[in-house]
Design an enzyme around this catalytic site. Structure first.
Site, PDB file in Angstrom:
ATOM      1  CB  SER A  80       9.072 -23.236   3.807  1.00 23.40           C
ATOM      2  OG  SER A  80       9.764 -24.170   3.025  1.00 23.40           O
TER       3      SER A  80
HETATM    4  N1  SAH Z   1       7.936 -28.106   1.719  1.00 27.91           N
HETATM    5  C1  SAH Z   1       8.508 -28.110   3.041  1.00 27.91           C
HETATM    6  C2  SAH Z   1       9.930 -27.601   3.069  1.00 27.91           C
HETATM    7  C3  SAH Z   1      10.894 -28.697   2.940  1.00 27.91           C
HETATM    8  S1  SAH Z   1      12.611 -28.257   3.012  1.00 27.91           S
HETATM    9  C4  SAH Z   1       7.617 -27.319   3.999  1.00 27.91           C
HETATM   10  O1  SAH Z   1       6.439 -27.313   3.822  1.00 27.91           O
HETATM   11  O2  SAH Z   1       8.103 -26.766   4.954  1.00 27.91           O
HETATM   12  C5  SAH Z   1      13.143 -28.951   1.494  1.00 27.91           C
HETATM   13  C6  SAH Z   1      13.026 -30.442   1.352  1.00 27.91           C
HETATM   14  O3  SAH Z   1      13.516 -30.756   0.059  1.00 27.91           O
HETATM   15  C7  SAH Z   1      13.854 -31.274   2.322  1.00 27.91           C
HETATM   16  O4  SAH Z   1      13.019 -32.149   3.026  1.00 27.91           O
HETATM   17  C8  SAH Z   1      14.824 -32.040   1.420  1.00 27.91           C
HETATM   18  O5  SAH Z   1      15.100 -33.354   1.871  1.00 27.91           O
HETATM   19  C9  SAH Z   1      14.069 -32.050   0.113  1.00 27.91           C
HETATM   20  N2  SAH Z   1      14.871 -32.264  -1.086  1.00 27.91           N
HETATM   21  C10 SAH Z   1      16.105 -31.807  -1.379  1.00 27.91           C
HETATM   22  N3  SAH Z   1      16.506 -32.248  -2.595  1.00 27.91           N
HETATM   23  C11 SAH Z   1      15.477 -33.002  -3.085  1.00 27.91           C
HETATM   24  C12 SAH Z   1      15.266 -33.735  -4.292  1.00 27.91           C
HETATM   25  N4  SAH Z   1      16.204 -33.798  -5.255  1.00 27.91           N
HETATM   26  N5  SAH Z   1      14.103 -34.389  -4.446  1.00 27.91           N
HETATM   27  C13 SAH Z   1      13.138 -34.348  -3.502  1.00 27.91           C
HETATM   28  N6  SAH Z   1      13.266 -33.677  -2.349  1.00 27.91           N
HETATM   29  C14 SAH Z   1      14.422 -33.011  -2.128  1.00 27.91           C
END
Ligand code: SAH
Length: 230
Positions: free
Chosen positions: A73
């Site tokens: 993010s």
């Molecule tokens: N928090 C991260 C951003 C991750 S992007 C950062 O610090 O940059 C969003 C993430 O959510 C992805 O890795 C994706 O695989 C995960 N995701 C999507 N649906 C999900 C679900 N139902 N349960 C857990 N993770 C999920």
């Protein structure tokens, strides 16, 4: 905040410290005011969470790819979400949905008593564990699971952060929010629903004594919240 922890991290990634200071200055100019949030973002070495080939861009204010079609993010959005959760209170026990590379989890762990972070893609969950090892965050637990179900065994949570966009707040997450608790999540407003506004918006959900209230914040762009483990 744990002063000892902030200090122990200070030695990691010295080379990027200046760019991190610039990132924090930019966040300030963009309107982030909470000093605790700014300090935490100034401490966590974001370059450790992206591939080597992208490390030189780690402190830009943009999201970057982290494989499996997912992204780390944007710093501003991470700061904004945590600031909204913190306003006027402590984070308490936190649940993050969507660990991804683990960056936001590391920032949360600087500020909260206890953090649980759930990721559905096993390889990302494992990579996050590897990324985070050097930071030795003893108050952070990573879980491989479907975040739509929350994390029953550690509930209730004072704060929940969802890092992937859904059309509405998952029921399990609303249930696992403690009374007085807050959840922040990107919600999709689909054109198909007939609304004039399309795209995604950050929404702050607060659980009061009589139910839940929602406040819409800024427009954002997140990857979709998916179902099941992978
Ligand atoms: N928090 C991260 C951003 C991750 S992007 C950062 O610090 O940059 C969003 C993430 O959510 C992805 O890795 C994706 O695989 C995960 N995701 C999507 N649906 C999900 C679900 N139902 N349960 C857990 N993770 C999920």
């Amino acid at each position: 905040m744990n002063g000892a922890r902030m200090k122990s991290l200070a030695g990691i990634g010295m080379t990027s410290e200046r760019t991190r200071v610039r990132m924090v200055e930019r966040l300030r100019q963009q309107g982030i005011e909470n000093e605790q949030v700014l300090a935490a973002m100034g401490t966590v070495p974001r370059h450790l969470f992206v591939d080597d080939a992208l490390a030189h861009r780690a402190y830009e204010d943009s999201s970057l790819p982290i494989n499996f079609g997912q992204t780390i993010s944007q710093p501003f959005v991470v700061a904004k979400m945590i600031e909204a959760l913190l306003r006027g209170r402590a984070l308490g026990r936190v649940l993050e949905i969507g660990t991804g590379c683990g960056y936001q989890a590391a920032v949360l762990a600087q500020l909260a008593h206890e953090v649980y972070s759930v990721e559905r893609i096993r390889e990302l969950h494992e990579r996050a564990r590897a990324n985070l090892r050097a930071l030795r965050l003893h108050n952070l637990r990573l879980v491989h699971g479907d975040g739509n179900l929350g994390l029953e065994k550690a509930a209730p949570f004072d704060s929940i952060v969802v890092a992937a966009a859904a059309p509405q707040a998952p029921q399990a997450l609303l249930r696992q929010l403690a009374p007085g608790g807050r959840m922040i999540l990107p919600l999709r407003r689909d054109a198909a629903k007939g609304g004039a506004s399309t795209g995604q918006r950050l929404v702050l959900v607060e659980r009061g004594t009589r139910g839940y209230t929602e406040t819409a914040l800024e427009a954002v762009r997140f990857v979709p919240l998916q179902s099941g483990k992978a």
